[in-house]
Motif scaffolding. Sequence first.
Motif, PDB file in Angstrom:
ATOM      1  N   ILE A  51       0.834  -1.199   0.000  1.00 22.11           N
ATOM      2  CA  ILE A  51       0.000   0.000   0.000  1.00 22.11           C
ATOM      3  C   ILE A  51       0.875   1.258   0.000  1.00 22.11           C
ATOM      4  N   LEU A  52       1.916   1.270   0.837  1.00 22.93           N
ATOM      5  CA  LEU A  52       2.790   2.437   0.914  1.00 22.93           C
ATOM      6  C   LEU A  52       3.515   2.699  -0.401  1.00 22.93           C
ATOM      7  N   SER A  53       3.789   1.640  -1.159  1.00 21.71           N
ATOM      8  CA  SER A  53       4.523   1.804  -2.415  1.00 21.71           C
ATOM      9  C   SER A  53       3.614   2.152  -3.593  1.00 21.71           C
ATOM     10  N   MET A  54       2.281   2.026  -3.439  1.00 17.95           N
ATOM     11  CA  MET A  54       1.374   2.314  -4.555  1.00 17.95           C
ATOM     12  C   MET A  54       1.491   3.762  -5.017  1.00 17.95           C
ATOM     13  N   PHE A  55       1.753   4.664  -4.104  1.00 16.12           N
ATOM     14  CA  PHE A  55       1.967   6.073  -4.471  1.00 16.12           C
ATOM     15  C   PHE A  55       3.050   6.184  -5.544  1.00 16.12           C
ATOM     16  N   VAL A 240      21.315   8.013 -11.773  1.00 15.51           N
ATOM     17  CA  VAL A 240      21.771   7.029 -10.787  1.00 15.51           C
ATOM     18  C   VAL A 240      21.733   7.615  -9.384  1.00 15.51           C
ATOM     19  N   ASN A 241      22.186   8.854  -9.245  1.00 19.11           N
ATOM     20  CA  ASN A 241      22.211   9.475  -7.922  1.00 19.11           C
ATOM     21  C   ASN A 241      20.814   9.840  -7.434  1.00 19.11           C
ATOM     22  N   ASN A 242      19.936  10.193  -8.370  1.00 16.21           N
ATOM     23  CA  ASN A 242      18.551  10.451  -7.985  1.00 16.21           C
ATOM     24  C   ASN A 242      17.894   9.174  -7.466  1.00 16.21           C
ATOM     25  N   PHE A 243      18.161   8.055  -8.142  1.00 15.75           N
ATOM     26  CA  PHE A 243      17.636   6.767  -7.687  1.00 15.75           C
ATOM     27  C   PHE A 243      18.099   6.469  -6.266  1.00 15.75           C
ATOM     28  N   THR A 244      19.396   6.602  -6.014  1.00 14.01           N
ATOM     29  CA  THR A 244      19.941   6.272  -4.693  1.00 14.01           C
ATOM     30  C   THR A 244      19.415   7.213  -3.621  1.00 14.01           C
ATOM     31  N   PHE A 245      19.387   8.516  -3.930  1.00 16.94           N
ATOM     32  CA  PHE A 245      18.886   9.492  -2.965  1.00 16.94           C
ATOM     33  C   PHE A 245      17.483   9.119  -2.507  1.00 16.94           C
ATOM     34  N   HIS A 246      16.614   8.821  -3.466  1.00 17.86           N
ATOM     35  CA  HIS A 246      15.239   8.540  -3.106  1.00 17.86           C
ATOM     36  C   HIS A 246      15.060   7.146  -2.506  1.00 17.86           C
ATOM     37  N   TYR A 247      15.908   6.199  -2.873  1.00 15.09           N
ATOM     38  CA  TYR A 247      15.846   4.889  -2.222  1.00 15.09           C
ATOM     39  C   TYR A 247      16.070   5.065  -0.720  1.00 15.09           C
ATOM     40  N   ASN A 254       9.327   5.876   5.106  1.00 14.76           N
ATOM     41  CA  ASN A 254       8.201   4.964   5.255  1.00 14.76           C
ATOM     42  C   ASN A 254       8.392   3.897   6.322  1.00 14.76           C
ATOM     43  N   TRP A 255       9.653   3.550   6.631  1.00 13.38           N
ATOM     44  CA  TRP A 255       9.889   2.428   7.540  1.00 13.38           C
ATOM     45  C   TRP A 255      10.553   2.816   8.860  1.00 13.38           C
ATOM     46  N   LEU A 256      11.050   4.046   8.969  1.00 11.38           N
ATOM     47  CA  LEU A 256      11.639   4.461  10.244  1.00 11.38           C
ATOM     48  C   LEU A 256      10.620   4.430  11.384  1.00 11.38           C
ATOM     49  N   PRO A 257       9.354   4.875  11.144  1.00 11.39           N
ATOM     50  CA  PRO A 257       8.370   4.732  12.231  1.00 11.39           C
ATOM     51  C   PRO A 257       8.191   3.285  12.689  1.00 11.39           C
ATOM     52  N   THR A 258       8.219   2.331  11.742  1.00 10.36           N
ATOM     53  CA  THR A 258       8.101   0.916  12.116  1.00 10.36           C
ATOM     54  C   THR A 258       9.330   0.457  12.888  1.00 10.36           C
ATOM     55  N   TYR A 259      10.512   0.935  12.491  1.00  7.97           N
ATOM     56  CA  TYR A 259      11.739   0.565  13.204  1.00  7.97           C
ATOM     57  C   TYR A 259      11.719   1.101  14.635  1.00  7.97           C
ATOM     58  N   PHE A 260      11.244   2.334  14.797  1.00  3.98           N
ATOM     59  CA  PHE A 260      11.132   2.887  16.147  1.00  3.98           C
ATOM     60  C   PHE A 260      10.223   2.018  17.021  1.00  3.98           C
ATOM     61  N   GLU A 261       9.105   1.583  16.435  1.00  2.00           N
ATOM     62  CA  GLU A 261       8.126   0.834  17.218  1.00  2.00           C
ATOM     63  C   GLU A 261       8.558  -0.609  17.470  1.00  2.00           C
ATOM     64  N   VAL A 382      10.800   0.137  -5.547  1.00  2.00           N
ATOM     65  CA  VAL A 382      11.704  -0.966  -5.200  1.00  2.00           C
ATOM     66  C   VAL A 382      12.017  -0.968  -3.705  1.00  2.00           C
ATOM     67  N   GLY A 383      12.432   0.189  -3.199  1.00  2.00           N
ATOM     68  CA  GLY A 383      12.906   0.259  -1.816  1.00  2.00           C
ATOM     69  C   GLY A 383      11.839   0.002  -0.777  1.00  2.00           C
ATOM     70  N   VAL A 384      10.685   0.663  -0.918  1.00  2.00           N
ATOM     71  CA  VAL A 384       9.614   0.512   0.077  1.00  2.00           C
ATOM     72  C   VAL A 384       9.044  -0.905   0.039  1.00  2.00           C
ATOM     73  N   GLY A 385       8.786  -1.405  -1.182  1.00  2.00           N
ATOM     74  CA  GLY A 385       8.252  -2.762  -1.292  1.00  2.00           C
ATOM     75  C   GLY A 385       9.247  -3.821  -0.866  1.00  2.00           C
TER      76      GLY A 385
END
Length: 436
Positions: A51-55, A240-247, A254-261, A382-385
């Motif tokens: 769901i988070l990656s559908m955006f 290439v750098n845009n891909f890495t930055f956004h990854y 998207n996942w830091l809140p889950t890591y905190f919890e 790729v990254g979020v999923g």
Amino acid sequence: MMRMKFPKRYVIVLLTFICTNVCYIERVGFSIAYTVAADAIGVNQANKGMILSMFYYGYVLSQIPGGWAAQRIGGRRVLLLSFILWSLICGLIPLDPNRVTILVLSRLFVGVAQGFIFPAIHTVLAQWVPPQERSRSVSLTTSGMYLGAACGMLFFPSLVKNMGPQSVCFVEAVLGVVWSVIWLKFSSDPPRTDLPKVSMPKVASRDMIKAQAGGVVAPRTVKIPWRRIIFSLPVWAIVVNNFTFHYALYVLMNWLPTYFELGLGLSLQDMGSSKMLPYFNMFIFSNIGGVVADHLITRRILSVTKTRKLLNTIGFVVSAFALMALPLFSTPSGTVMCSAISLGFLALGRAGFAVNHMDVAPKFAGIVMGVSNTAGTLAGIVGVGLTGNILEGAKASNKDLTSSETWKTVFFVPAYLCIFSSVIFLIFSTGEKVFE
């Protein structure tokens, strides 16, 4: 007293700053609200990742069309239409994890609408901003993303707790509509007489003359050199750098809140203002990078090419080491510090690759940004999923998701990508104009 005239290009830059701010308030807000709503009914990590990656699936579809549309009908109009569309979707569609089909379609269309925004912004800025102000103008505009993320992290957890997840969508819709009204009232296309006429170092005087003559952006009837863009190594260095930055950015967002919890046993509500520090750090470092880059260039301390490579390398390499160190800390303060350093230096690196669109192709900045941001959006998909699948796979292998060891793969992948991308940019990038 003599009345001081406030240059119109400053108004445009300020409005685009607010634009990116609101966009990232929406993205972070949905991540927070949906995570709470999904956890309440026991949605698994892989489905949350989907769901988070559908955006980003929607976002990737409209990057290149966004650049084309901005080139043909004008960035100002494209920005307005995209904002109205995503604001209406946020305000009208219910946030219900049980209604998967509606949620998937709504996030897909919000992504499509927002995909037009950054190519349009680059088209607008290329029209209004002279070469010697590009770094700080683009840095200020894009730093709105990080301030928006910081504001979302600070305010939305409390809003969700007190008013429910749906309240976040309502607030986002209102902000989008308000910005649209302000943009409609105060923005405009640049008349020739309003183009900036400011002094330039000799090294940049020719570009400035072209800017004053209305030559910064190609006329809408000029043929777009698609083949040269696709096969240009300097463009690929940006891609290439845009891909890495956004990854790295999207995984942490998207996942830091889950890591905190899960990893630290802390809810965002319990973390207070410290949870906004990584994104606030991005806001600060992004603007520092822009000011430093313009200073190095206008004072002729370094060439444009060396300036872009220097800041990009420093930003990405430091960010990589901070990402590697992040799972080694088992305390909230250590985790926040590492994520703040990583995201802050990534933002510094934007004074390298992100501004480089306007260096290599000032007439086609929106088009090149569309190509580049397509790669950045694929990184979100790729990254979020992939992160959701990594965690679900670890869970299936009976690994403890509360252990930082389980999360090492999540953070090491973007770290290695940062190092690889910095090398690519060092070898293939240029600050010289490639496309006339």
